[in-house]
Design a protein around this motif. Sequence first.
Motif, PDB file in Angstrom:
ATOM      1  N   LYS A  94       5.020  -6.634   0.835  1.00 14.92           N
ATOM      2  CA  LYS A  94       5.323  -5.368   0.182  1.00 14.92           C
ATOM      3  C   LYS A  94       5.743  -5.629  -1.261  1.00 14.92           C
ATOM      4  O   LYS A  94       6.158  -6.732  -1.614  1.00 14.92           O
ATOM      5  CB  LYS A  94       6.454  -4.645   0.928  1.00 14.92           C
ATOM      6  CG  LYS A  94       6.210  -4.472   2.420  1.00 14.92           C
ATOM      7  CD  LYS A  94       4.928  -3.702   2.717  1.00 14.92           C
ATOM      8  CE  LYS A  94       4.726  -3.531   4.211  1.00 14.92           C
ATOM      9  NZ  LYS A  94       3.473  -2.806   4.538  1.00 14.92           N
ATOM     10  N   HIS A  95       5.625  -4.605  -2.096  1.00 16.43           N
ATOM     11  CA  HIS A  95       6.021  -4.737  -3.482  1.00 16.43           C
ATOM     12  C   HIS A  95       7.331  -3.992  -3.718  1.00 16.43           C
ATOM     13  O   HIS A  95       7.521  -2.892  -3.219  1.00 16.43           O
ATOM     14  CB  HIS A  95       4.930  -4.169  -4.398  1.00 16.43           C
ATOM     15  CG  HIS A  95       3.722  -5.034  -4.485  1.00 16.43           C
ATOM     16  ND1 HIS A  95       2.550  -4.635  -5.101  1.00 16.43           N
ATOM     17  CD2 HIS A  95       3.483  -6.288  -4.032  1.00 16.43           C
ATOM     18  CE1 HIS A  95       1.656  -5.607  -5.020  1.00 16.43           C
ATOM     19  NE2 HIS A  95       2.202  -6.612  -4.379  1.00 16.43           N
ATOM     20  N   TYR A  96       8.222  -4.612  -4.486  1.00 15.54           N
ATOM     21  CA  TYR A  96       9.522  -4.020  -4.794  1.00 15.54           C
ATOM     22  C   TYR A  96       9.756  -4.083  -6.303  1.00 15.54           C
ATOM     23  O   TYR A  96      10.042  -5.152  -6.830  1.00 15.54           O
ATOM     24  CB  TYR A  96      10.635  -4.779  -4.052  1.00 15.54           C
ATOM     25  CG  TYR A  96      10.433  -4.858  -2.571  1.00 15.54           C
ATOM     26  CD1 TYR A  96      10.842  -3.809  -1.750  1.00 15.54           C
ATOM     27  CD2 TYR A  96       9.813  -5.956  -1.996  1.00 15.54           C
ATOM     28  CE1 TYR A  96      10.640  -3.877  -0.378  1.00 15.54           C
ATOM     29  CE2 TYR A  96       9.607  -6.030  -0.626  1.00 15.54           C
ATOM     30  CZ  TYR A  96      10.029  -4.983   0.179  1.00 15.54           C
ATOM     31  OH  TYR A  96       9.825  -5.036   1.534  1.00 15.54           O
TER      32      TYR A  96
ATOM     33  N   VAL B 241      -1.642   1.977  -0.454  1.00 12.85           N
ATOM     34  CA  VAL B 241      -0.529   2.623   0.233  1.00 12.85           C
ATOM     35  C   VAL B 241       0.136   1.707   1.250  1.00 12.85           C
ATOM     36  O   VAL B 241       1.325   1.851   1.561  1.00 12.85           O
ATOM     37  CB  VAL B 241      -1.006   3.940   0.880  1.00 12.85           C
ATOM     38  CG1 VAL B 241      -1.915   3.670   2.076  1.00 12.85           C
ATOM     39  CG2 VAL B 241       0.177   4.813   1.279  1.00 12.85           C
ATOM     40  N   TRP B 242      -0.569   0.708   1.767  1.00 14.46           N
ATOM     41  CA  TRP B 242       0.030  -0.185   2.759  1.00 14.46           C
ATOM     42  C   TRP B 242       1.062  -1.129   2.147  1.00 14.46           C
ATOM     43  O   TRP B 242       1.768  -1.840   2.874  1.00 14.46           O
ATOM     44  CB  TRP B 242      -1.043  -0.990   3.501  1.00 14.46           C
ATOM     45  CG  TRP B 242      -1.902  -1.864   2.650  1.00 14.46           C
ATOM     46  CD1 TRP B 242      -3.145  -1.558   2.166  1.00 14.46           C
ATOM     47  CD2 TRP B 242      -1.599  -3.187   2.170  1.00 14.46           C
ATOM     48  NE1 TRP B 242      -3.629  -2.604   1.415  1.00 14.46           N
ATOM     49  CE2 TRP B 242      -2.703  -3.616   1.407  1.00 14.46           C
ATOM     50  CE3 TRP B 242      -0.515  -4.038   2.325  1.00 14.46           C
ATOM     51  CZ2 TRP B 242      -2.742  -4.852   0.786  1.00 14.46           C
ATOM     52  CZ3 TRP B 242      -0.546  -5.285   1.710  1.00 14.46           C
ATOM     53  CH2 TRP B 242      -1.655  -5.677   0.950  1.00 14.46           C
ATOM     54  N   ARG B 243       1.197  -1.127   0.826  1.00 17.31           N
ATOM     55  CA  ARG B 243       2.251  -1.913   0.193  1.00 17.31           C
ATOM     56  C   ARG B 243       3.631  -1.291   0.436  1.00 17.31           C
ATOM     57  O   ARG B 243       4.659  -1.883   0.113  1.00 17.31           O
ATOM     58  CB  ARG B 243       2.010  -2.019  -1.311  1.00 17.31           C
ATOM     59  CG  ARG B 243       0.775  -2.816  -1.698  1.00 17.31           C
ATOM     60  CD  ARG B 243       0.942  -4.296  -1.465  1.00 17.31           C
ATOM     61  NE  ARG B 243      -0.200  -5.065  -1.990  1.00 17.31           N
ATOM     62  CZ  ARG B 243      -0.324  -6.372  -1.871  1.00 17.31           C
ATOM     63  NH1 ARG B 243       0.597  -7.071  -1.243  1.00 17.31           N
ATOM     64  NH2 ARG B 243      -1.376  -6.981  -2.365  1.00 17.31           N
ATOM     65  N   LEU B 244       3.659  -0.076   0.982  1.00 22.89           N
ATOM     66  CA  LEU B 244       4.920   0.587   1.278  1.00 22.89           C
ATOM     67  C   LEU B 244       5.483   0.101   2.611  1.00 22.89           C
ATOM     68  O   LEU B 244       4.732  -0.261   3.520  1.00 22.89           O
ATOM     69  CB  LEU B 244       4.725   2.105   1.323  1.00 22.89           C
ATOM     70  CG  LEU B 244       4.316   2.775   0.010  1.00 22.89           C
ATOM     71  CD1 LEU B 244       4.054   4.256   0.240  1.00 22.89           C
ATOM     72  CD2 LEU B 244       5.401   2.585  -1.044  1.00 22.89           C
TER      73      LEU B 244
ATOM     74  N   ILE C  89      13.031   5.175   5.668  1.00 21.99           N
ATOM     75  CA  ILE C  89      12.833   3.894   4.980  1.00 21.99           C
ATOM     76  C   ILE C  89      11.577   3.942   4.113  1.00 21.99           C
ATOM     77  O   ILE C  89      11.561   3.467   2.973  1.00 21.99           O
ATOM     78  CB  ILE C  89      12.731   2.745   6.009  1.00 21.99           C
ATOM     79  CG1 ILE C  89      14.083   2.556   6.718  1.00 21.99           C
ATOM     80  CG2 ILE C  89      12.282   1.443   5.340  1.00 21.99           C
ATOM     81  CD1 ILE C  89      14.019   1.581   7.876  1.00 21.99           C
ATOM     82  N   LEU C  90      10.525   4.536   4.648  1.00 26.36           N
ATOM     83  CA  LEU C  90       9.259   4.663   3.925  1.00 26.36           C
ATOM     84  C   LEU C  90       9.431   5.483   2.652  1.00 26.36           C
ATOM     85  O   LEU C  90       8.992   5.073   1.563  1.00 26.36           O
ATOM     86  CB  LEU C  90       8.219   5.304   4.843  1.00 26.36           C
ATOM     87  CG  LEU C  90       6.896   5.764   4.227  1.00 26.36           C
ATOM     88  CD1 LEU C  90       6.159   4.587   3.604  1.00 26.36           C
ATOM     89  CD2 LEU C  90       6.027   6.437   5.285  1.00 26.36           C
TER      90      LEU C  90
END
Length: 377
Positions: free
Chosen positions: A256-258, A266-269, A319-320
């Motif tokens: 995931k990206h922060y 969208v799956w990086r969420l 969380i999402l």
Amino acid sequence: MQTRYMERSNSMAAPPAREKRGLDSSSGGDEGQPERKRPALASVIVEALKVDSLQRLCSSLEPVLRRVVSEEVERALAKLGPARLSGRSSPKRIEGPGGRNLQLHFRSRLSLPLFTGGKVEGEHGVGIHIVLIDGRTGHVVTSGPESSVKLDVIVLEGDFNNEDDDNWTQEEFESHVVKERDGKRPLLTGDLQVTLKEGVGTLGELTFTDNSSWIRSRKFRLGLKVASGCCEDVRIREAKTDAFTVKDHRGELYKKHYPPALNDEVWRLEKIGKDGSFHKRLTKAGIYSVEDFLRLVVRDSQKLRAILGSGMSNKMWDILIEHAKTCVLSGKHYIYYPEDAKNVSIVFNNIYEFSGLIANGEYYSSDSLSDSMLIAW
């Protein structure tokens, strides 16, 4: 009510002249029509330009800033007194000649997670700083031959010194050094030595070539020790980082990206697995990017929740959404012109959130608007 939308961005070409109603008094007007005052829409566009320009400027200055920050941190570390440096109760001392208790310390935490082939950095991308202190006083050792000693950077077993007893011996430290597996490349590559300057130093570029899953603790530590042939008549206690896991670089492809970027898939969420059921539901509904996701959050969050289905619990949903909202928005804005409101237009950001109003040539941010002002307009 007839309405029109106009998108404004520093990256877009100017719209046709017919769409500039109320925006540009210099463009002229129909014969006999009074010349309209140029609204303060420019202030909105200027702010958008500032955001993008600042981002580009920061990107170009980043290497310089990192170097300057590292240098300033090193100077600050050298000046800090014992109360600021010790960070914990006094450790058991290893007495050297003359009663000196010299200790190496890491002063930066590592940026985690770490992946093979990736650069080892400190938190927030800063350098990894190290200091040599006198354990009796907590002061940085800024003079003498020890203050400019050469150090080796090595890899330790993650379970070394789990009891947090700082009074280990050189032999104990050496017995926990980790070497590469048979037939593999050196476990740690890059700048494997660092020389202190007035008791302070910064590690260079380092890269792990292998993951940590094959050793007993399944974790590594970075360690520092005095290089062979340097200060052999003085005991300088080695340094170690906290234990950490090194994952195979293939895992980075799915991390995931922060924070996430607007154009990230969208799956990086959080809670959206790549090619998982939620990911498939979203792409089927035309939601491919984080920006698409955020726009639907703003326009119709209930519809988005229905798309994800009952498998998305309330906790997962929270969380999402929390992760998605950490995304940094671009400077793009949309301007909405109601036909029946001659002197008012509405400003939205690039995910369609209400940003403010342009009324009578002035821009009002959403935070500055009161209910009475909205009713009056």
